[in-house]
Design a protein around this motif. Structure first.
Motif, PDB file in Angstrom:
ATOM      1  N   ASP A  28      -1.782   4.938   3.744  1.00 51.12           N
ATOM      2  CA  ASP A  28      -1.313   5.688   4.918  1.00 51.12           C
ATOM      3  C   ASP A  28      -0.255   6.724   4.550  1.00 51.12           C
ATOM      4  OD1 ASP A  28      -3.001   4.188   6.598  1.00 51.12           O
ATOM      5  OD2 ASP A  28      -1.477   2.620   6.829  1.00 51.12           O
ATOM      6  N   GLY A  29      -0.412   7.343   3.384  1.00 53.85           N
ATOM      7  CA  GLY A  29       0.511   8.372   2.932  1.00 53.85           C
ATOM      8  C   GLY A  29       1.810   7.841   2.354  1.00 53.85           C
ATOM      9  N   LEU A  30       1.942   6.537   2.207  1.00 50.60           N
ATOM     10  CA  LEU A  30       3.164   5.942   1.655  1.00 50.60           C
ATOM     11  C   LEU A  30       2.927   5.421   0.244  1.00 50.60           C
ATOM     12  CD1 LEU A  30       4.291   3.792   4.728  1.00 50.60           C
ATOM     13  CD2 LEU A  30       5.209   6.016   4.029  1.00 50.60           C
ATOM     14  N   LYS A  31       3.972   5.494  -0.577  1.00 43.84           N
ATOM     15  CA  LYS A  31       3.912   4.905  -1.909  1.00 43.84           C
ATOM     16  C   LYS A  31       4.061   3.400  -1.747  1.00 43.84           C
ATOM     17  CE  LYS A  31       6.315   4.716  -6.326  1.00 43.84           C
ATOM     18  NZ  LYS A  31       7.448   5.180  -7.109  1.00 43.84           N
ATOM     19  N   SER A  80       2.365  -6.980  -0.915  1.00 44.11           N
ATOM     20  CA  SER A  80       2.487  -5.552  -1.230  1.00 44.11           C
ATOM     21  C   SER A  80       3.622  -4.999  -0.385  1.00 44.11           C
ATOM     22  CB  SER A  80       1.197  -4.810  -0.892  1.00 44.11           C
ATOM     23  OG  SER A  80       0.155  -5.242  -1.727  1.00 44.11           O
ATOM     24  N   ALA A  81       4.300  -4.005  -0.922  1.00 43.92           N
ATOM     25  CA  ALA A  81       5.400  -3.360  -0.203  1.00 43.92           C
ATOM     26  C   ALA A  81       5.203  -1.855  -0.271  1.00 43.92           C
ATOM     27  CB  ALA A  81       6.738  -3.755  -0.814  1.00 43.92           C
ATOM     28  N   CYS A  82       5.618  -1.179   0.797  1.00 41.04           N
ATOM     29  CA  CYS A  82       5.523   0.280   0.846  1.00 41.04           C
ATOM     30  C   CYS A  82       6.914   0.854   1.097  1.00 41.04           C
ATOM     31  CB  CYS A  82       4.570   0.720   1.957  1.00 41.04           C
ATOM     32  SG  CYS A  82       2.870   0.169   1.691  1.00 41.04           S
ATOM     33  N   TRP A 104      12.002  -0.431   0.751  1.00 44.58           N
ATOM     34  CA  TRP A 104      10.677  -1.012   0.620  1.00 44.58           C
ATOM     35  C   TRP A 104      10.500  -2.059   1.702  1.00 44.58           C
ATOM     36  CZ3 TRP A 104       7.077   0.650  -2.923  1.00 44.58           C
ATOM     37  CH2 TRP A 104       7.535   1.519  -3.907  1.00 44.58           C
ATOM     38  N   LYS A 105       9.359  -2.026   2.369  1.00 42.56           N
ATOM     39  CA  LYS A 105       9.065  -2.980   3.429  1.00 42.56           C
ATOM     40  C   LYS A 105       7.713  -3.629   3.128  1.00 42.56           C
ATOM     41  CE  LYS A 105      11.778  -0.496   6.735  1.00 42.56           C
ATOM     42  NZ  LYS A 105      13.059  -0.874   6.634  1.00 42.56           N
ATOM     43  N   LEU A 106       7.598  -4.921   3.427  1.00 42.95           N
ATOM     44  CA  LEU A 106       6.339  -5.610   3.184  1.00 42.95           C
ATOM     45  C   LEU A 106       5.231  -4.967   4.002  1.00 42.95           C
ATOM     46  CD1 LEU A 106       7.287  -9.388   3.079  1.00 42.95           C
ATOM     47  CD2 LEU A 106       6.749  -7.879   1.178  1.00 42.95           C
ATOM     48  N   LYS A 107       4.107  -4.779   3.346  1.00 43.43           N
ATOM     49  CA  LYS A 107       2.939  -4.205   4.019  1.00 43.43           C
ATOM     50  C   LYS A 107       2.226  -5.329   4.743  1.00 43.43           C
ATOM     51  CE  LYS A 107      -1.251  -1.575   2.703  1.00 43.43           C
ATOM     52  NZ  LYS A 107      -1.593  -1.330   4.043  1.00 43.43           N
TER      53      LYS A 107
END
Length: 132
Positions: free
Chosen positions: A95-98, A118-120, A127-130
């Motif tokens: 979604d456009g995030l690393k 996974s984190a973005c 960084w936040k958990l995906k």
């Protein structure tokens, strides 16, 4: 038995049945999480989770894929020593995030627990958990 007494008896039986159902449901819910007893996460308090989160933020920002960062809960006030590693595994875009997949390991009282979330990286730089 008069109708009024019969209605009262039925109400009592329904109340007892409802209470029994609630008790059984609560026991079943607790039993479903019984597998977590004596695992590192069962010993973690809020400050331990904050220490793990801080270590994850550092690892995600500074470590290459496959490089681990050690962490522990010293200074959190927990009497149970907990330690482990945070290891970023691979980077990807979502979604456009690393984003990065990572391996979190925690050890406490002879037990080891591993998570692979996974984190973005959000727009605020954290960084936040995906969500899976």
């Amino acid at each position: 038995m008069p109708i009024r007494d019969r209605a009262l008896a039925h109400a009592c039986i329904r109340t007892i049945a409802a209470a029994a159902l609630v008790a059984v449901s609560a026991a079943a819910s607790a039993a479903n999480l019984g597998f977590l007893n004596d695992t590192p996460i069962s010993y973690m308090k809020q400050r331990d989770l904050q220490a793990l989160n801080s270590a994850a933020q550092v690892a995600l920002n500074t470590k290459k894929d496959g490089e681990s960062l050690d962490w522990d809960n010293k200074g959190t006030g927990n009497t149970v020593p907990i330690k482990g590693t945070v290891t970023p595994q691979n980077s990807f875009e979502s979604d456009g995030l690393k984003c990065r997949k990572l391996t979190l390991v925690a050890e406490a009282k002879g037990q080891t627990q591993t998570w692979t979330p996974s984190a973005c990286k959000a727009s605020d730089g954290k960084w936040k958990l995906k969500k899976q």
